[in-house]
Design a protein around this motif. Sequence first.
Motif, mmCIF file in Angstrom:
data_model
loop_
_atom_site.group_PDB
_atom_site.id
_atom_site.type_symbol
_atom_site.label_atom_id
_atom_site.label_comp_id
_atom_site.label_asym_id
_atom_site.label_seq_id
_atom_site.Cartn_x
_atom_site.Cartn_y
_atom_site.Cartn_z
ATOM 1 N N SER A 294 25.640 109.168 62.949
ATOM 2 C CA SER A 294 26.575 110.290 63.068
ATOM 3 C C SER A 294 27.974 109.746 63.348
ATOM 4 C CB SER A 294 26.145 111.196 64.219
ATOM 5 O OG SER A 294 26.176 110.480 65.444
ATOM 6 N N GLY A 295 28.960 110.639 63.319
ATOM 7 C CA GLY A 295 30.314 110.207 63.641
ATOM 8 C C GLY A 295 30.416 109.650 65.046
ATOM 9 N N THR A 296 29.694 110.266 65.967
ATOM 10 C CA THR A 296 29.686 109.784 67.356
ATOM 11 C C THR A 296 29.029 108.408 67.442
ATOM 12 O OG1 THR A 296 29.569 112.070 68.145
ATOM 13 C CG2 THR A 296 28.972 110.340 69.714
ATOM 14 N N HIS A 297 27.967 108.221 66.691
ATOM 15 C CA HIS A 297 27.280 106.924 66.702
ATOM 16 C C HIS A 297 28.161 105.832 66.087
ATOM 17 C CE1 HIS A 297 23.827 104.201 65.178
ATOM 18 N NE2 HIS A 297 24.167 103.870 66.405
ATOM 19 N N VAL A 298 28.849 106.169 65.002
ATOM 20 C CA VAL A 298 29.771 105.211 64.373
ATOM 21 C C VAL A 298 30.862 104.811 65.370
ATOM 22 C CG1 VAL A 298 31.530 104.924 62.585
ATOM 23 C CG2 VAL A 298 29.333 105.986 62.014
ATOM 24 N N LYS B 145 29.419 102.448 68.111
ATOM 25 C CA LYS B 145 29.252 101.065 67.656
ATOM 26 C C LYS B 145 30.589 100.337 67.621
ATOM 27 C CE LYS B 145 26.789 101.974 63.898
ATOM 28 N NZ LYS B 145 25.975 101.725 62.673
ATOM 29 N N SER B 146 31.641 101.040 67.222
ATOM 30 C CA SER B 146 32.966 100.408 67.188
ATOM 31 C C SER B 146 33.450 100.081 68.596
ATOM 32 C CB SER B 146 33.975 101.316 66.474
ATOM 33 O OG SER B 146 34.365 102.416 67.275
ATOM 34 N N LEU B 147 33.098 100.929 69.561
ATOM 35 C CA LEU B 147 33.511 100.686 70.950
ATOM 36 C C LEU B 147 32.768 99.484 71.538
ATOM 37 C CD1 LEU B 147 33.692 104.356 72.305
ATOM 38 C CD2 LEU B 147 35.602 102.881 71.638
ATOM 39 N N ALA C 222 34.467 95.913 72.866
ATOM 40 C CA ALA C 222 34.111 95.274 74.148
ATOM 41 C C ALA C 222 33.487 93.895 73.957
ATOM 42 C CB ALA C 222 33.154 96.179 74.923
ATOM 43 N N GLY C 223 33.405 93.443 72.696
ATOM 44 C CA GLY C 223 32.849 92.121 72.416
ATOM 45 C C GLY C 223 31.332 92.084 72.423
ATOM 46 N N LEU C 224 30.707 93.247 72.178
ATOM 47 C CA LEU C 224 29.255 93.356 72.212
ATOM 48 C C LEU C 224 28.734 93.919 70.897
ATOM 49 C CD1 LEU C 224 29.270 94.893 75.758
ATOM 50 C CD2 LEU C 224 28.237 92.679 75.241
ATOM 51 N N GLU C 225 27.491 93.630 70.564
ATOM 52 C CA GLU C 225 26.908 94.080 69.308
ATOM 53 C C GLU C 225 25.834 95.132 69.566
ATOM 54 O OE1 GLU C 225 27.403 93.643 66.078
ATOM 55 O OE2 GLU C 225 29.154 92.351 66.410
ATOM 56 N N TRP C 226 26.043 96.331 69.012
ATOM 57 C CA TRP C 226 25.071 97.411 69.169
ATOM 58 C C TRP C 226 23.695 96.993 68.665
ATOM 59 C CZ3 TRP C 226 22.019 100.129 65.739
ATOM 60 C CH2 TRP C 226 21.422 101.296 66.219
ATOM 61 N N SER C 227 23.659 96.272 67.536
ATOM 62 C CA SER C 227 22.385 95.882 66.923
ATOM 63 C C SER C 227 21.568 94.967 67.834
ATOM 64 C CB SER C 227 22.623 95.192 65.578
ATOM 65 O OG SER C 227 23.437 94.039 65.744
ATOM 66 N N GLN C 228 22.228 94.243 68.703
ATOM 67 C CA GLN C 228 21.521 93.390 69.653
ATOM 68 C C GLN C 228 21.154 94.158 70.921
ATOM 69 O OE1 GLN C 228 23.971 89.931 70.292
ATOM 70 N NE2 GLN C 228 23.933 89.328 68.127
ATOM 71 N N ILE D 36 22.147 105.972 76.629
ATOM 72 C CA ILE D 36 21.536 106.726 75.536
ATOM 73 C C ILE D 36 22.480 106.702 74.339
ATOM 74 C CG2 ILE D 36 20.501 108.897 74.785
ATOM 75 C CD1 ILE D 36 19.069 107.728 77.171
ATOM 76 N N SER D 37 22.040 106.092 73.265
ATOM 77 C CA SER D 37 22.808 106.045 72.017
ATOM 78 C C SER D 37 22.278 107.113 71.072
ATOM 79 C CB SER D 37 22.651 104.668 71.371
ATOM 80 O OG SER D 37 23.218 104.641 70.075
ATOM 81 N N ARG D 38 23.168 107.697 70.254
ATOM 82 C CA ARG D 38 22.701 108.646 69.244
ATOM 83 C C ARG D 38 21.779 107.942 68.240
ATOM 84 N NH1 ARG D 38 26.130 113.197 68.153
ATOM 85 N NH2 ARG D 38 24.960 113.478 66.216
#
Length: 327
Positions: A157-161, A164-166, A170-176, A151-153
Amino acid sequence: MNKKTLRWLIALTTAILISIAGTAYYLTVIHGKRRLIVSTTTSLYDTGLLELIEKKFEEKYPIDVSFISVGTGKAIQFAKRGDADLILVHAPEKEKAFLNEGYGLFRKIIAYNFFVIVGPPDDPAGIRGLNVTEAFTKIVNAGRKREAIWISRGDESGTHVKEKSLWNIAGLEWSQLRNEKWFMESGVGMGQTLLIANERNAYTLSDIGTYLKYKGDNLINLEILVSKEKELLNVYSVIAVNPGKAPNVNFGDALLFIKFLISNECQTLIGEFKKDVYGQSLFYPAVSLLRNEEESTIAQWIKETAFFNGTECPPQYWNIFEYEMDG
């Protein structure tokens, strides 16, 4: 107290005095009290900490404090429109942009804690005790096998930002990832996101403060599975809205509120808040930690992740005389 801190406090006090002398200082009055509007992250508000800070501050000053509790991205939008007098947020890169665009003054880091990756007690992805990269990789693999849900925010938000950085680390893209069936977006605050994750037996990223509050109130049975890494550091800052951008903001009282937040009284309040209830602090005070000449590991982490050009607030954003000339 080091010289940089002393100069900052002198500038803050001078700014308060100058602002109090201005007529705009009295524009927002409710029932004989001046009104101060703070747009803030849900993770601070949901724990109840801000209610206590509000109470203590209002006991000292004839000021009515109101909070707009939203994600950091929306909190900043409110401030840019002049609908808030200051912001309390936890996304350093967004804060840096807010300052650079001329909207913010007098940024001060007030507290920190850690984000945690939480999930169901049976931990179907097997991430307990792993580092962030290993944990995220295993969650993806389990999700694609229909063995786990994330579950992503999904709300900037700061948590969501941070989330995405995490994923990027890990070498993965949130947008994908967001297009995959096991990956869900809540679009709501931290507390509600935890409730959704609990209901769906899913994993999510949370700040430790909100997690402990909801866990302690028996609202969730999720467990902390990954925590206390540098990558999970969560730093909270306060920034006043620049009256040069929004002339009707209550700048003087915003600075009084900042001064209260960094006082020994409020810093102690932050560190002790519900410590007796949960057996640990929900938030840790940052002011004395950053003032201390003896560098701690946490202080170094804060400086590496939340300082701009070697300082929590570059001089051009707290030098009141420069502000007066530009304004």
